[in-house]
Design an enzyme around this catalytic site. Structure first.
Site, PDB file in Angstrom:
ATOM      1  CG  HIS A 123      -2.059  -0.945   1.152  1.00  0.00           C
ATOM      2  ND1 HIS A 123      -3.146  -0.875   2.000  1.00  0.00           N
ATOM      3  CD2 HIS A 123      -2.319  -1.977   0.306  1.00  0.00           C
ATOM      4  CE1 HIS A 123      -4.005  -1.837   1.687  1.00  0.00           C
ATOM      5  NE2 HIS A 123      -3.535  -2.515   0.671  1.00  0.00           N
ATOM      6  CB  CYS A 168      -6.482  -0.500   5.136  1.00  0.00           C
ATOM      7  SG  CYS A 168      -4.787  -1.138   5.157  1.00  0.00           S
ATOM      8  CD  GLU A 222      -2.056   4.207   3.260  1.00  0.00           C
ATOM      9  OE1 GLU A 222      -1.731   3.497   2.276  1.00  0.00           O
ATOM     10  OE2 GLU A 222      -3.201   4.228   3.723  1.00  0.00           O
TER      11      GLU A 222
END
Lengths: 153, 153
Positions: free
Chosen positions: B54, B84, B56
């Site tokens: 992801h 998430c 991040e």
């Protein structure tokens, strides 16, 4: 099944000892598919200077590389310590079928201790089993922290 | 501060477009310290065949490498989509001071939408700000999914 779970947890414990030998909190993990270990990981936060280098995340990344896919359907993750929110979230993202952990983590556990991320409405819910070799998994941690205290760290 | 937040979110949006160009859900992130971008990331789940790739997480890993430390005190993470659970957990683990996100994620958001991991008793609680360039951050996603549907995928 319990015999098999214990055998895979023993390998996770062996990996936890590798973390301790390098000065990291001893947590180890393996990922198993069709009875075979396809990935291993151990905590390398201090040695690797990385906030994400937990045992489970390293094992999930290795398993994705081995499988050539971000989907780890049909796989079980064994880890000596209850996953934190990051690792529990990665387990959801990777669609792992099953998670087996040893010792509980009262301060950061996201599989039942502080929260249970698998019961909060996210789009995947693995089977969860805890307490496999719980005493050994806890002892490797308490021994590590006792040694740190003895050094006055 | 809002002008600065928007400027950094525009860079995150630029990175989201790189994800889309490679066939991944367009999410981008930057990490800022003392007014400078020290790390960038964008979603590479499909292209990288990795459940953990992801925006991040990639940015946090890059920032730890840049800082030579797992502790990202004094840093702000900007991301186009609400993190998430995995990424919110990584934000806690990395001790980021502040998180700024654009669009909400009603299905998987762990910073207020499905749950708020920063308010559940874990050992670090970043400052949270949402809605910066929310419309643009949402549009890049809806355009990507509309194009996928048009291709019948």
């Amino acid at each position: 099944m319990i015999y098999e779970d214990e055998a895979f947890m023993r390998e996770a414990l062996r990996l936890a000892e590798k973390a301790a030998a390098a000065g990291d909190v001893p947590v180890g993990a393996v990922i198993v598919k069709d009875g075979n270990i396809i990935a291993r990981g151990y905590n390398q936060r201090e040695a690797g200077h990385s906030a994400t280098a937990h045992a489970e995340l390293s094992a999930i990344e290795a398993a994705c590389r081995a499988a050539g896919s971000w989907r780890l359907h049909g796989c079980t993750l064994y880890v000596t310590l209850e996953p934190c929110p990051m690792c529990a979230g990665a387990i959801i993202n990777a669609r792992l079928d099953r998670v087996v952990y040893g010792a509980k983590d009262d301060k950061a556990g996201a599989c039942g201790s502080v929260v249970n991320l698998f019961e909060m409405g996210f789009n995947h819910r693995p089977i969860l089993k805890s307490g496999i070799l719980e005493e050994e998994c806890g002892t490797v941690l308490s021994r590590f922290f006792a040694a740190l205290r003895a050094k006055g760290k």
